[in-house]
Write a protein that holds these residues in place. Structure first.
Motif, PDB file in Angstrom:
ATOM      1  N   LEU A  54       0.832  -1.207   0.000  1.00 26.22           N
ATOM      2  CA  LEU A  54       0.000   0.000   0.000  1.00 26.22           C
ATOM      3  C   LEU A  54       0.865   1.255   0.000  1.00 26.22           C
ATOM      4  N   ARG A  55       1.898   1.262   0.817  1.00 28.61           N
ATOM      5  CA  ARG A  55       2.768   2.439   0.914  1.00 28.61           C
ATOM      6  C   ARG A  55       3.588   2.643  -0.354  1.00 28.61           C
ATOM      7  N   GLN A  56       3.973   1.556  -1.017  1.00 33.72           N
ATOM      8  CA  GLN A  56       4.725   1.676  -2.274  1.00 33.72           C
ATOM      9  C   GLN A  56       3.833   2.216  -3.389  1.00 33.72           C
ATOM     10  N   VAL A  57       2.598   1.727  -3.458  1.00 35.23           N
ATOM     11  CA  VAL A  57       1.691   2.081  -4.548  1.00 35.23           C
ATOM     12  C   VAL A  57       1.079   3.464  -4.351  1.00 35.23           C
ATOM     13  N   VAL A  58       0.733   3.799  -3.119  1.00 29.59           N
ATOM     14  CA  VAL A  58       0.099   5.092  -2.809  1.00 29.59           C
ATOM     15  C   VAL A  58       1.031   5.842  -1.853  1.00 29.59           C
ATOM     16  N   PRO A  59       1.999   6.587  -2.406  1.00 31.17           N
ATOM     17  CA  PRO A  59       3.017   7.236  -1.567  1.00 31.17           C
ATOM     18  C   PRO A  59       2.453   8.216  -0.536  1.00 31.17           C
ATOM     19  N   GLU A  87      -8.171   8.804 -13.182  1.00 21.68           N
ATOM     20  CA  GLU A  87      -6.901   8.278 -13.693  1.00 21.68           C
ATOM     21  C   GLU A  87      -5.985   7.743 -12.595  1.00 21.68           C
ATOM     22  N   PRO A  88      -5.736   8.521 -11.520  1.00 24.14           N
ATOM     23  CA  PRO A  88      -4.911   7.919 -10.458  1.00 24.14           C
ATOM     24  C   PRO A  88      -5.603   6.734  -9.795  1.00 24.14           C
ATOM     25  N   ALA A  89      -6.946   6.769  -9.692  1.00 20.96           N
ATOM     26  CA  ALA A  89      -7.663   5.638  -9.083  1.00 20.96           C
ATOM     27  C   ALA A  89      -7.431   4.369  -9.884  1.00 20.96           C
ATOM     28  N   GLU A  90      -7.526   4.481 -11.207  1.00 18.24           N
ATOM     29  CA  GLU A  90      -7.278   3.305 -12.055  1.00 18.24           C
ATOM     30  C   GLU A  90      -5.841   2.831 -11.922  1.00 18.24           C
ATOM     31  N   PHE A  91      -4.909   3.774 -11.868  1.00 17.78           N
ATOM     32  CA  PHE A  91      -3.499   3.419 -11.723  1.00 17.78           C
ATOM     33  C   PHE A  91      -3.256   2.672 -10.409  1.00 17.78           C
ATOM     34  N   TYR A  92      -3.763   3.224  -9.299  1.00 14.22           N
ATOM     35  CA  TYR A  92      -3.559   2.573  -7.997  1.00 14.22           C
ATOM     36  C   TYR A  92      -4.182   1.180  -7.984  1.00 14.22           C
ATOM     37  N   CYS A  93      -5.398   1.071  -8.494  1.00 12.41           N
ATOM     38  CA  CYS A  93      -6.101  -0.215  -8.496  1.00 12.41           C
ATOM     39  C   CYS A  93      -5.324  -1.260  -9.304  1.00 12.41           C
ATOM     40  N   GLU A  94      -4.920  -0.890 -10.510  1.00 11.40           N
ATOM     41  CA  GLU A  94      -4.198  -1.843 -11.370  1.00 11.40           C
ATOM     42  C   GLU A  94      -2.836  -2.210 -10.789  1.00 11.40           C
ATOM     43  N   THR A  95      -2.164  -1.245 -10.157  1.00 10.01           N
ATOM     44  CA  THR A  95      -0.856  -1.531  -9.566  1.00 10.01           C
ATOM     45  C   THR A  95      -0.999  -2.456  -8.363  1.00 10.01           C
ATOM     46  N   LEU A  96      -2.028  -2.242  -7.538  1.00  8.39           N
ATOM     47  CA  LEU A  96      -2.273  -3.153  -6.411  1.00  8.39           C
ATOM     48  C   LEU A  96      -2.539  -4.566  -6.920  1.00  8.39           C
ATOM     49  N   LYS A  97      -3.335  -4.678  -7.975  1.00  8.69           N
ATOM     50  CA  LYS A  97      -3.628  -5.999  -8.554  1.00  8.69           C
ATOM     51  C   LYS A  97      -2.354  -6.663  -9.078  1.00  8.69           C
ATOM     52  N   ALA A  98      -1.499  -5.867  -9.726  1.00 14.79           N
ATOM     53  CA  ALA A  98      -0.252  -6.400 -10.278  1.00 14.79           C
ATOM     54  C   ALA A  98       0.658  -6.929  -9.180  1.00 14.79           C
ATOM     55  N   LYS A  99       0.491  -6.421  -7.961  1.00 15.07           N
ATOM     56  CA  LYS A  99       1.307  -6.873  -6.831  1.00 15.07           C
ATOM     57  C   LYS A  99       0.593  -7.948  -6.013  1.00 15.07           C
ATOM     58  N   GLY A 100      -0.492  -8.491  -6.561  1.00 17.37           N
ATOM     59  CA  GLY A 100      -1.155  -9.622  -5.930  1.00 17.37           C
ATOM     60  C   GLY A 100      -2.257  -9.290  -4.942  1.00 17.37           C
ATOM     61  N   LEU A 101      -2.671  -8.014  -4.868  1.00 24.66           N
ATOM     62  CA  LEU A 101      -3.741  -7.637  -3.948  1.00 24.66           C
ATOM     63  C   LEU A 101      -5.038  -7.432  -4.726  1.00 24.66           C
TER      64      LEU A 101
END
Length: 109
Positions: A54-59, A87-101
């Motif tokens: 969470l801290r890595q994806v959402v600084p 746009e940032p919401a989509e980015f955060y969501c997709e990045t969390l998914k890419a990290k297995g969450l």
């Protein structure tokens, strides 16, 4: 012989001789819609991994904020990560998914 001009337009002048111009009406900008980034409970990854990710994806999340989101997801099934533009919401969501969450977004209201 001077020919009078018909229909000529002259700006209105105030007593000082300055032209008075009509100000265009101001446009009111509607705020862009906001979206919630949601973290779903994760029975696979450790709590420490979830907080770190969470801290890595959402600084902008502090350590305490990330822990609170993780605990909310753990205890209720869903934790609110952040509310932001699409746009940032989509980015955060997709990045969390890419990290297995597991993560989704939905409109704020």
């Amino acid at each position: 012989m001077a020919v009078p001009q018909v229909g000529s337009v002259t700006p209105d002048r105030e007593s000082g001789g300055a032209a008075v111009l009509e100000k265009a009406p101001e446009r009111v900008r509607k705020p862009s819609p906001r979206y919630k980034v949601l973290l779903h409970n994760d029975p696979v990854n450790s709590m420490e991994y979830v907080v770190t990710t969470l801290r890595q994806v959402v600084p902008s999340l502090s350590e305490q904020d990330a822990i609170a989101v993780m605990l909310e997801a753990h205890n209720t099934g869903i934790g609110l990560v952040i509310v932001c533009d699409i746009e940032p919401a989509e980015f955060y969501c997709e990045t969390l998914k890419a990290k297995g969450l597991s993560s989704t977004i939905e409109p704020e209201s």
